[in-house]
Design an enzyme around this catalytic site. Sequence first.
Site, short mmCIF file in Angstrom:
data_model
loop_
_atom_site.label_atom_id
_atom_site.label_comp_id
_atom_site.label_asym_id
_atom_site.label_seq_id
_atom_site.Cartn_x
_atom_site.Cartn_y
_atom_site.Cartn_z
N LEU A 59 43.14 32.32 -10.74
CA LEU A 59 43.41 30.53 -10.18
C LEU A 59 42.04 30.48 -8.68
CD1 LEU A 59 46.09 29.11 -10.08
CD2 LEU A 59 44.39 28.90 -11.82
N ASP A 60 41.37 29.01 -9.74
CA ASP A 60 40.40 29.64 -8.29
C ASP A 60 40.85 28.99 -6.74
OD1 ASP A 60 38.01 29.37 -9.88
OD2 ASP A 60 38.29 27.33 -10.45
N LEU A 61 39.85 29.53 -5.47
CA LEU A 61 40.31 28.75 -4.34
C LEU A 61 40.94 27.87 -4.38
CD1 LEU A 61 40.30 29.45 -1.30
CD2 LEU A 61 37.82 28.52 -1.15
#
Length: 255
Positions: A114-116
């Site tokens: 998952l992206d930041l």
Amino acid sequence: MHKKNPQSSTRHLKTLERVISKAGVGSRTDARSWIGAGRVRVNQRTVQNPDHWVDLDRDRITLDGKPLKAAKRLYLLLYKPKGYITTRRDPEGRPTVYDLIGDAGAWVSPVGRLDLETSGLLVMTNDNDFAERLTNPDHKVPKVYQVKAASLLTEEQLERLRQGVELSDGPTRPALVSRLRDGPRHTFLEITISEGRNRQVRRMLEAVDSKVLKLVRTAIGEVRIGDLAIGRWRNLTEEEVRALGGTHPKQGRRL
Ligand code: URA
């Protein structure tokens, strides 16, 4: 025993590095460094080559003098908050998902990323086959996201998301898209995709001339985030593991 030709022996022949990382005590990088540092012995002889072949039916492997045992399979569900990265260490020193799981009992890796700035459901496991099944797009495991868009979206824009949009790495597969509600300036929607390309949902919204303001993954296949508190984790239940294609043995397993 060192084997020169792994093909000629049993299916239990593996490299030392793989055997150690599969034992759930650390990553492959850790395993290589421990082997290099002389902490690993095979049949009482120190072996410093991570690619050394070992036969699990015959060879006795120790790390710091302790026999290596197969790790129990672990399947965790973490509610990742935004601001945490999905890798073990960050050169920039930002918090990582490992700061949230502490000592889960064995080495686990995130299944996909998952992206930041994305929050939500993240599965972590030491079962590589299970992880591969969940991330391989051929298996079409649905991933559900809730999105706050930067604008109000028309039905036509939603329809384009449903049909598939053109991204730099090719068209997206048809997606399930439903409008949850409209605020004065933003559409909230739920989008279900069966691929897991890099920043896919963000790029899909950009392809229809909008942007993601907030992104939360709420489900993978049958597994829902439910009432898990943000930043907390729990073990997946046996039913959940089975529903995602794992086996959840209670016992240890073969390395
Ligand atoms: N799609 C994105 O754009 N980001 C994620 O983190 C997951 C899916």
